[in-house]
Design an enzyme around this catalytic site. Sequence first.
Site, PDB file in Angstrom:
ATOM      1  N   HIS A 112      -3.319   6.012   3.737  1.00  0.00           N
ATOM      2  CA  HIS A 112      -4.173   4.872   3.414  1.00  0.00           C
ATOM      3  C   HIS A 112      -3.647   3.567   4.008  1.00  0.00           C
ATOM      4  O   HIS A 112      -4.387   2.799   4.632  1.00  0.00           O
ATOM      5  CB  HIS A 112      -4.285   4.769   1.896  1.00  0.00           C
ATOM      6  CG  HIS A 112      -5.297   3.795   1.409  1.00  0.00           C
ATOM      7  ND1 HIS A 112      -4.983   2.502   1.068  1.00  0.00           N
ATOM      8  CD2 HIS A 112      -6.628   3.927   1.172  1.00  0.00           C
ATOM      9  CE1 HIS A 112      -6.078   1.876   0.651  1.00  0.00           C
ATOM     10  NE2 HIS A 112      -7.082   2.718   0.702  1.00  0.00           N
ATOM     11  N   THR A 172      12.689   2.802   4.144  1.00  0.00           N
ATOM     12  CA  THR A 172      11.830   3.695   4.921  1.00  0.00           C
ATOM     13  C   THR A 172      10.395   3.577   4.422  1.00  0.00           C
ATOM     14  O   THR A 172      10.076   4.032   3.324  1.00  0.00           O
ATOM     15  CB  THR A 172      12.302   5.154   4.795  1.00  0.00           C
ATOM     16  OG1 THR A 172      13.655   5.244   5.238  1.00  0.00           O
ATOM     17  CG2 THR A 172      11.437   6.069   5.654  1.00  0.00           C
ATOM     18  N   ASP A 175      14.135   2.399  -0.904  1.00  0.00           N
ATOM     19  CA  ASP A 175      14.869   2.272   0.349  1.00  0.00           C
ATOM     20  C   ASP A 175      14.009   1.542   1.368  1.00  0.00           C
ATOM     21  O   ASP A 175      12.921   1.065   1.053  1.00  0.00           O
ATOM     22  CB  ASP A 175      15.322   3.643   0.873  1.00  0.00           C
ATOM     23  CG  ASP A 175      14.162   4.610   1.103  1.00  0.00           C
ATOM     24  OD1 ASP A 175      13.054   4.152   1.465  1.00  0.00           O
ATOM     25  OD2 ASP A 175      14.351   5.823   0.910  1.00  0.00           O
ATOM     26  N   ASP A 208       0.845  -1.190   0.000  1.00  0.00           N
ATOM     27  CA  ASP A 208       0.000   0.000   0.000  1.00  0.00           C
ATOM     28  C   ASP A 208       0.885   1.246   0.000  1.00  0.00           C
ATOM     29  O   ASP A 208       1.932   1.260  -0.636  1.00  0.00           O
ATOM     30  CB  ASP A 208      -0.931  -0.044   1.227  1.00  0.00           C
ATOM     31  CG  ASP A 208      -2.250   0.666   1.004  1.00  0.00           C
ATOM     32  OD1 ASP A 208      -2.237   1.900   0.908  1.00  0.00           O
ATOM     33  OD2 ASP A 208      -3.305  -0.008   0.950  1.00  0.00           O
ATOM     34  N   ALA A 224     -10.489  -9.344 -10.704  1.00  0.00           N
ATOM     35  CA  ALA A 224     -11.169 -10.111 -11.752  1.00  0.00           C
ATOM     36  C   ALA A 224     -10.221 -10.983 -12.552  1.00  0.00           C
ATOM     37  O   ALA A 224     -10.664 -11.947 -13.199  1.00  0.00           O
ATOM     38  CB  ALA A 224     -11.916  -9.163 -12.690  1.00  0.00           C
ATOM     39  N   ASP A 281      10.410   0.060   0.582  1.00  0.00           N
ATOM     40  CA  ASP A 281       9.748   1.150  -0.123  1.00  0.00           C
ATOM     41  C   ASP A 281      10.146   1.101  -1.594  1.00  0.00           C
ATOM     42  O   ASP A 281      11.278   1.426  -1.951  1.00  0.00           O
ATOM     43  CB  ASP A 281      10.183   2.478   0.507  1.00  0.00           C
ATOM     44  CG  ASP A 281       9.579   3.694  -0.181  1.00  0.00           C
ATOM     45  OD1 ASP A 281       8.869   3.528  -1.195  1.00  0.00           O
ATOM     46  OD2 ASP A 281       9.829   4.806   0.312  1.00  0.00           O
ATOM     47  N   ASP A 296      10.625   4.944  -3.345  1.00  0.00           N
ATOM     48  CA  ASP A 296      11.905   5.636  -3.216  1.00  0.00           C
ATOM     49  C   ASP A 296      13.109   4.707  -3.233  1.00  0.00           C
ATOM     50  O   ASP A 296      14.245   5.174  -3.201  1.00  0.00           O
ATOM     51  CB  ASP A 296      11.919   6.459  -1.925  1.00  0.00           C
ATOM     52  CG  ASP A 296      10.895   7.576  -1.940  1.00  0.00           C
ATOM     53  OD1 ASP A 296      10.649   8.124  -3.038  1.00  0.00           O
ATOM     54  OD2 ASP A 296      10.338   7.898  -0.875  1.00  0.00           O
ATOM     55  N   SER A 322     -11.529  -1.102   0.305  1.00  0.00           N
ATOM     56  CA  SER A 322     -10.214  -1.155   0.949  1.00  0.00           C
ATOM     57  C   SER A 322     -10.356  -1.674   2.370  1.00  0.00           C
ATOM     58  O   SER A 322      -9.618  -2.557   2.814  1.00  0.00           O
ATOM     59  CB  SER A 322      -9.581   0.237   0.998  1.00  0.00           C
ATOM     60  OG  SER A 322      -8.944   0.588  -0.181  1.00  0.00           O
ATOM     61  N   ALA A 339      -7.004 -15.469  -5.782  1.00  0.00           N
ATOM     62  CA  ALA A 339      -7.013 -14.515  -4.677  1.00  0.00           C
ATOM     63  C   ALA A 339      -8.403 -14.456  -4.057  1.00  0.00           C
ATOM     64  O   ALA A 339      -9.388 -14.904  -4.644  1.00  0.00           O
ATOM     65  CB  ALA A 339      -6.597 -13.126  -5.171  1.00  0.00           C
TER      66      ALA A 339
END
Length: 248
Positions: A68, A61, A59, A36, A160, A54, A57, A211, A165
Amino acid sequence: MRRALLLPLLLGLLALAAPAAFARATAPRVVVAVVDSGVTPTKQLAPRLLPGWDFVDGDATTTDRFGHGSEIANIVAKQCGACSILPVRVIGGSGIGTADLAAQGVEWATAHGAQVINLSLTTPAENAALTDAIEAAVHAGITVVVAAGNGGQPIGFPGASAPDAITVASVDVDGNLYSWSNYGPWVTALAPGIVQTRTSAGKLVDAVGTSASAGYVSGRVAHALQCQPGLTPAQTQTLARTGGFPTC
């Protein structure tokens, strides 16, 4: 080549009047990857967070700059008292990412110990890389939970295109599908469309949307795995479809 955008399913937030108790795990065992916008290490979540990655970026962090992912992680954690959160940041501070980053995030979570992967995001069209990553995760024994989407449409991706899943649509307290929830035979499970959570600042709120529904199911799956560690993705999918999650 134009890259497919992915969007988190934005949550409508309604502040609640009184806080509720937050389940604390004394020995987290089940690892839930939240792919996310990152997860902020709040007082509630910090004890549960594992080192993540991440992809925005490049990294380690994974602090949430959009908000969210933290809300979804809190929903997951509240449903399972014995889970750890593996944050995987694929959505930037503006709330936008790409399907390719999401695919990389799922692949990374698959390789780094996730037992459940939560995807509270959608893509505007099928993306082969993301679909393949989801299917590979399931075939590796990981349950992947996907939000159906908030467009009120009979189709939604990646749910879909990923039949293995658990794809979750949203219903109200009477079990009726919300008009804004995507729907169709590709949907695996129905879950509450309004779920209590906390923001990245720790504020107690209601989260509205598929969500939130997906985060709720991911937490229930994690709890089921706590109770019955040998459950397969096919078995957790059946539990999600029937609503027959075990308790312990």
